[in-house]
Design an enzyme around this catalytic site. Structure first.
Site, mmCIF file in Angstrom:
data_model
loop_
_atom_site.group_PDB
_atom_site.id
_atom_site.type_symbol
_atom_site.label_atom_id
_atom_site.label_comp_id
_atom_site.label_asym_id
_atom_site.label_seq_id
_atom_site.Cartn_x
_atom_site.Cartn_y
_atom_site.Cartn_z
ATOM 1 C CD GLU A 51 -2.907 -1.370 2.206
ATOM 2 O OE1 GLU A 51 -2.780 -0.656 3.224
ATOM 3 O OE2 GLU A 51 -3.836 -2.173 2.058
ATOM 4 C CD GLU A 62 -4.407 -10.574 -6.559
ATOM 5 O OE1 GLU A 62 -4.050 -9.514 -6.004
ATOM 6 O OE2 GLU A 62 -5.364 -11.262 -6.166
ATOM 7 C CB CYS A 96 -6.284 -8.972 -9.086
ATOM 8 S SG CYS A 96 -5.403 -7.575 -8.361
#
Ligand code: THU
Length: 134
Positions: A51, A62, A96
């Site tokens: 993050e 992913e 993803c």
């Protein structure tokens, strides 16, 4: 009756995803994620979410996985699993699924809470590289 050994060790793949999850950087959501996949040449690739203080640019696990795939020789993803912070099986987010489609296609097998499913079941009527080739 003797059962034949499973050709893919999903438990081992899940353990690889859990190990990746333990390395996640998720101070904002508090929601670590780990992923692992087998490549058609036998390699295992993994990823964790990373993050950012600019929330919207955080990277899903992913993203790390497909980056590692490409940067370690490429190839096709054949089997994939994703786990949450408890190590439980998690479904990949919509974006993803698209990342996975690029490198695994409709036949990529995903471990989901509803069992092992091909990606075409998780991303029906996918847009992909084949459309650009038309
Ligand atoms: N996340 C992933 O890494 N992969 C997914 O497929 C689902 C969501 C991350 C993004 C964010 O860092 C956190 O989980 C909470 O949404």
């Amino acid at each position: 009756m003797t059962q034949s050994a499973p050709s893919v060790d999903w438990a081992a793949l899940r353990e690889a995803a859990r190990a990746a999850m333990s390395r996640a950087y998720a101070p904002y959501s508090g929601y670590p994620v780990g992923v692992a996949a087998l490549v058609d040449d036998g390699r295992t690739v993994t990823g964790c979410n990373v993050e950012n203080a600019s929330y919207g640019i955080g990277l899903c696990a992913e993203c790390g996985l497909v980056s590692q795939l490409q940067n370690s020789g490429g190839g096709r993803l054949t089997h994939f699993t994703c786990v949450d912070g408890k190590g439980d099986i998690l479904v990949p987010c919509g974006r993803c699924r698209q990342l996975l489609y690029e490198f695994g296609g409709p036949d990529l097998l995903l471990e989901t809470p509803a069992g092992i499913l091909p990606l075409e079941r998780m991303l029906p009527q996918a847009f992909g590289p084949e459309h650009l080739a038309k």
